[in-house]
Write a protein that holds these residues in place. Sequence first.
Motif, PDB file in Angstrom:
ATOM      1  N   ILE A   1       0.834  -1.200   0.000  1.00 23.47           N
ATOM      2  CA  ILE A   1       0.000   0.000   0.000  1.00 23.47           C
ATOM      3  C   ILE A   1       0.867   1.247   0.000  1.00 23.47           C
ATOM      4  CG2 ILE A   1      -1.724   1.294   1.305  1.00 23.47           C
ATOM      5  CD1 ILE A   1      -2.823  -1.342   2.293  1.00 23.47           C
ATOM      6  N   GLY A   2       1.960   1.218   0.746  1.00 17.95           N
ATOM      7  CA  GLY A   2       2.803   2.400   0.837  1.00 17.95           C
ATOM      8  C   GLY A   2       3.738   2.601  -0.342  1.00 17.95           C
ATOM      9  N   PHE A   3       3.767   1.636  -1.244  1.00 25.56           N
ATOM     10  CA  PHE A   3       4.782   1.660  -2.314  1.00 25.56           C
ATOM     11  C   PHE A   3       4.769   2.969  -3.094  1.00 25.56           C
ATOM     12  CE2 PHE A   3       7.712  -0.207  -5.216  1.00 25.56           C
ATOM     13  CZ  PHE A   3       7.394   0.291  -6.458  1.00 25.56           C
ATOM     14  N   GLY A   4       3.572   3.402  -3.524  1.00 26.42           N
ATOM     15  CA  GLY A   4       3.496   4.595  -4.354  1.00 26.42           C
ATOM     16  C   GLY A   4       4.064   5.823  -3.650  1.00 26.42           C
ATOM     17  N   LEU A   5       3.961   5.838  -2.334  1.00 25.62           N
ATOM     18  CA  LEU A   5       4.482   6.977  -1.591  1.00 25.62           C
ATOM     19  C   LEU A   5       5.992   6.881  -1.429  1.00 25.62           C
ATOM     20  CD1 LEU A   5       1.672   7.129   1.111  1.00 25.62           C
ATOM     21  CD2 LEU A   5       2.003   8.673  -0.823  1.00 25.62           C
ATOM     22  N   THR A   6       6.524   5.673  -1.321  1.00 22.41           N
ATOM     23  CA  THR A   6       7.962   5.524  -1.092  1.00 22.41           C
ATOM     24  C   THR A   6       8.788   5.729  -2.350  1.00 22.41           C
ATOM     25  OG1 THR A   6       7.880   3.145  -1.422  1.00 22.41           O
ATOM     26  CG2 THR A   6       7.643   3.935   0.828  1.00 22.41           C
ATOM     27  N   VAL A   7       8.145   5.651  -3.528  1.00 17.97           N
ATOM     28  CA  VAL A   7       8.947   5.853  -4.741  1.00 17.97           C
ATOM     29  C   VAL A   7       8.906   7.279  -5.241  1.00 17.97           C
ATOM     30  CG1 VAL A   7       8.747   3.478  -5.532  1.00 17.97           C
ATOM     31  CG2 VAL A   7       7.067   5.163  -6.259  1.00 17.97           C
ATOM     32  N   ARG A   8       8.248   8.141  -4.465  1.00 21.56           N
ATOM     33  CA  ARG A   8       8.206   9.537  -4.888  1.00 21.56           C
ATOM     34  C   ARG A   8       9.610  10.134  -4.819  1.00 21.56           C
ATOM     35  NH1 ARG A   8       3.033  11.952  -2.470  1.00 21.56           N
ATOM     36  NH2 ARG A   8       1.422  10.945  -3.720  1.00 21.56           N
ATOM     37  N   PRO A   9       9.906  11.099  -5.678  1.00 25.73           N
ATOM     38  CA  PRO A   9      11.206  11.772  -5.586  1.00 25.73           C
ATOM     39  C   PRO A   9      11.348  12.413  -4.213  1.00 25.73           C
ATOM     40  CG  PRO A   9       9.823  12.798  -7.272  1.00 25.73           C
ATOM     41  CD  PRO A   9       9.088  11.602  -6.791  1.00 25.73           C
ATOM     42  N   ARG A  10      12.587  12.483  -3.748  1.00 26.99           N
ATOM     43  CA  ARG A  10      12.833  12.927  -2.377  1.00 26.99           C
ATOM     44  C   ARG A  10      12.090  14.222  -2.041  1.00 26.99           C
ATOM     45  NH1 ARG A  10      18.478  11.138  -0.960  1.00 26.99           N
ATOM     46  NH2 ARG A  10      17.363   9.249  -1.500  1.00 26.99           N
ATOM     47  N   ALA A  11      11.992  15.096  -2.992  1.00 24.14           N
ATOM     48  CA  ALA A  11      11.373  16.396  -2.722  1.00 24.14           C
ATOM     49  C   ALA A  11       9.928  16.254  -2.248  1.00 24.14           C
ATOM     50  CB  ALA A  11      11.431  17.263  -3.980  1.00 24.14           C
ATOM     51  N   THR A  12       9.193  15.345  -2.891  1.00 25.90           N
ATOM     52  CA  THR A  12       7.779  15.241  -2.544  1.00 25.90           C
ATOM     53  C   THR A  12       7.471  14.036  -1.675  1.00 25.90           C
ATOM     54  OG1 THR A  12       7.470  14.121  -4.646  1.00 25.90           O
ATOM     55  CG2 THR A  12       6.918  16.461  -4.560  1.00 25.90           C
ATOM     56  N   ARG A  13       8.507  13.283  -1.264  1.00 27.26           N
ATOM     57  CA  ARG A  13       8.227  12.062  -0.503  1.00 27.26           C
ATOM     58  C   ARG A  13       7.887  12.401   0.932  1.00 27.26           C
ATOM     59  NH1 ARG A  13      13.054   8.167  -0.221  1.00 27.26           N
ATOM     60  NH2 ARG A  13      13.084   8.737  -2.423  1.00 27.26           N
ATOM     61  N   PRO A  14       6.769  11.853   1.428  1.00 27.74           N
ATOM     62  CA  PRO A  14       6.419  12.125   2.828  1.00 27.74           C
ATOM     63  C   PRO A  14       7.369  11.382   3.770  1.00 27.74           C
ATOM     64  CG  PRO A  14       4.625  11.009   1.659  1.00 27.74           C
ATOM     65  CD  PRO A  14       5.793  11.017   0.746  1.00 27.74           C
ATOM     66  N   PRO A  15       7.547  11.864   4.997  1.00 28.76           N
ATOM     67  CA  PRO A  15       8.394  11.135   5.955  1.00 28.76           C
ATOM     68  C   PRO A  15       7.779   9.794   6.306  1.00 28.76           C
ATOM     69  CG  PRO A  15       7.316  13.009   7.000  1.00 28.76           C
ATOM     70  CD  PRO A  15       7.024  13.105   5.552  1.00 28.76           C
ATOM     71  N   ARG A  16       8.607   8.881   6.773  1.00 28.13           N
ATOM     72  CA  ARG A  16       8.201   7.514   7.051  1.00 28.13           C
ATOM     73  C   ARG A  16       6.959   7.456   7.926  1.00 28.13           C
ATOM     74  NH1 ARG A  16       8.850   2.801   4.534  1.00 28.13           N
ATOM     75  NH2 ARG A  16       6.832   2.125   5.309  1.00 28.13           N
ATOM     76  N   ALA A  17       6.951   8.288   8.946  1.00 27.97           N
ATOM     77  CA  ALA A  17       5.815   8.271   9.887  1.00 27.97           C
ATOM     78  C   ALA A  17       4.523   8.614   9.164  1.00 27.97           C
ATOM     79  CB  ALA A  17       6.082   9.253  11.024  1.00 27.97           C
TER      80      ALA A  17
END
Lengths: 279, 346, 284
Positions: free
Chosen positions: B95-111
């Motif tokens: 489920i989290g995959f799409g969020l973890t592959v975002r470029p660093r600039a737009t990637r949300p923190p792990r929490a």
Amino acid sequence: MPKGVLQRRRSIIPGFGLTMGITIFALSVIVLIPLSAVFVTTAGMSFDEFVAAALSKRALSAYRLSFGAAAVAAAVNAVFGLLTAWVLVRYEFTGKRVVSALVDLPFALPTAVAGIALTALYAPNGWIGRWLAPLGVDIAFTPRGVVVALIFVGLPFVVRTVEPVLADLGADVEEAAATLGASRRQTFVRVILPAIAPALVTGCALAFARAVGEYGSVIFIAGNMPFRSEIAPLLIVVQLEQFNTAGATAIAATMLVISFALLFAINLLQVWQRRLRSA
Amino acid sequence: MSVTASAVVKTFGGFTALDGVSLAAREGEFLALLGPSGSGKTTLLRILAGLEFPDSGSISIGGIDMSDRPARDRQVGFVFQQYALFRHMTVADNIGFGLTVRPRATRPPRAEIDRRVAELLELVQLPALGGRYPAQLSGGQRQRVALARALAVEPRLLLLDEPFGALDAKVRKDLRRWLRGVHDRTGLTSIFVTHDQEEALDLADRVVVMVHGWIEQIDTPELVWERPATAFVCDFLGGANRVKAQAVAGQIDVAGVRLPNRAPAMVDGPASAFIRPHEFALAAPGSAGIAVVLRRILRTGAQAALETETGDGGLIEVTIATPPDGLAPGTALVLVPQTVRAYPAG
Amino acid sequence: MTRPPASASPTAEPRWLRWLLVGSALLFLGLNLALPLAAVFVEGLRKGLAAYVTAISEPDAISALRLTLTVAAIAVPLNIVIGLAASWAIAKFDFRFKSVLVTLIDLPFSVSPVVSGLIYVLLFGLQGWFGAALRDHDIQVIFAVPGLVLATIFITFPFVARELIPLMEEQGREEEEAALSLGASGLSTFWHVTLPNVRWGLLYGVLLCNARAMGEFGAVSVVSGHIRGRTNTLPLHIEILYNEYNFAAAFAVASLLAGLALVTLVLKSLLEWRFAGQLAGKVH
């Protein structure tokens, strides 16, 4: 109906006794009893004798070479075997069928033929060796030559183990990753690679196991100098030629034990791989 | 976000999958692409997602032309027919995959990612299954994980390819209801592909009926059911019986019975008339109507299903609310159509 | 009205990367596979065609060829019988320890060729378990043809079985059960139902078995004693020529075996393309 270990359900198909009989007989006479001769003979040696033969300095160098070179070759084959499998499964290019058939060459070509061919290439005056010698790079008659030979021997194992898994990997998983925003590189590293990892590891293990015991392809290109470029199987032959059957057997026993351990590990790997795939 | 496809053409080799198809989905609409296999509905869906590119035509999402953008830039959530879950990752990682592959600039923190994942697990009612692997889930559960994964990236459009195709009937019905609920709650424009008319009619705000790469009709379920625009749509929906008829003076003549045409008006001439099983009345032999012989009768509770055979061997299925007594295989009957939808024959 | 972007499909790499990957793979394969193969033929003809023909037709080479063919002619049929028996037993019946049996059949695969030869020396060599008995009856096993045959059978033991077992398991038992229920005998069922079903897999296994039987070096080297004209197979003859620095002749003889390898590859590929559905599992 045969009882005990071979208990079976009633079946209307005949021939169990006959075929099992042939199989067990052949297995025992050709495989099991001869193999046991190694261990029985070794058991007849005293512990000190065994250690002196199987773990002598010379033997240890030989193991180091055989296993070390096999490991390096397996690693190289992991990378290039994966590349080859990828290219064969994913892309179209002229001559692809020929290339695919050629990948099995190490299975079909006699080891001695491979051995002298590789030597012809990498000897200091060889097709390739002559360009490398002036640069101070020696391949033939050094441990590097052993690695080159073992790369040849192990390549098909990695390619053929990875290919079907790669082919089975549905396009939809990669498309899913794309719709979720992953770049092609991210998709490869995080989705594709983990999915084929079990197959890749299994293929490497098979290549490694084969390379450790390889003889014919290697003895022509290796220097065969004790302590430097002598592989373990050669050491066994040398002991035999010197009528030191016991010494040869001790080393053989050591190698067999390691081979069986590898075989066991590979079987476990394949079970693991199968379990993951049937998800 | 609204979605439009304009004059989309797609061919594969010699086969035309889409023949100049146009459609517009309004913001927040739940649209069904309905049709038989080979109708082009999945191709259209994949083109909307950016998984295929049309030979000609354009796609826009939210008013912006997307025709040149690849899938990963469209922010479209796609749920695959076989779910396409990442086998080697846990449900939570999927489920989290799409969020973890975002470029660093737009990637949300792990929490933040973990929080989103937990939220979505609640939404799809699988709160305790985050640590499981896809292989350990049932088909219905995998379906919901696939949906959660697509929703995690906050798409502007949700596309579903035969989402319930691989599930058994009971699970399908439950999930159907649940999916509609999720849609109503999120307000996301959604388009789903199905070959199951019941599903389409049950779920969608509007139904797009397709065949042979062409759109036959786009209407609400009620209209598509009551007023099918073409013979194909009528045939595909509702299990109608097809009989020969004649269009005469603005009405339809079926074996002597004259009725107004429920389908779009047609010129006089030979017609194919469609009458649904519940749109017949029974009459005694000799009356105006279709003369048949009863072959089988199956009484199920409040209704009876009759299988009848016409003089030239055609089969007509009838459902009657209160069958008269004395009906047995071999009885001669006349079927009087009460409603008819007719289209030009041929 | 629109053009698809450069990387048309979401699951394809950019074109330049594709060409790079293909190029690298071809380079690697060319270096490691094609080049050695080419070297065999080129080196074999280095001293000219006449020398090539002499090398492959001189008596020692001919007798080495004959010996190689003889050994293969004995080992391959035996392995066919064993392979068919083993796969019948494993595929058509259920019993415990089946996987143990399969693992045991696979054992020769994981044994070094040299060890494969050593074990027969331990049994039949002069100091071997049966050494004295053999000497008394004047039977030669080691340093004679029977030894070569035994070592070759050991090495190629799994080849046919490995092909047939998964294939027969895939094909199930229903056809055999149907035949038997119709009154056919076991042998008749095997001949008319089973064998035709597995013939391509069998052929495939035989191809590989034969290639290995004719090309085996390490095991045979240990049991043969290298007696020219008597116990030298073709690979051993090559080694002798090579060690005598008679390189061109060695490669000339090697080219025969390389030619056999090519034929094997071609036939193997043909079988794979045409009968893919009837061959199970292709990793060796």
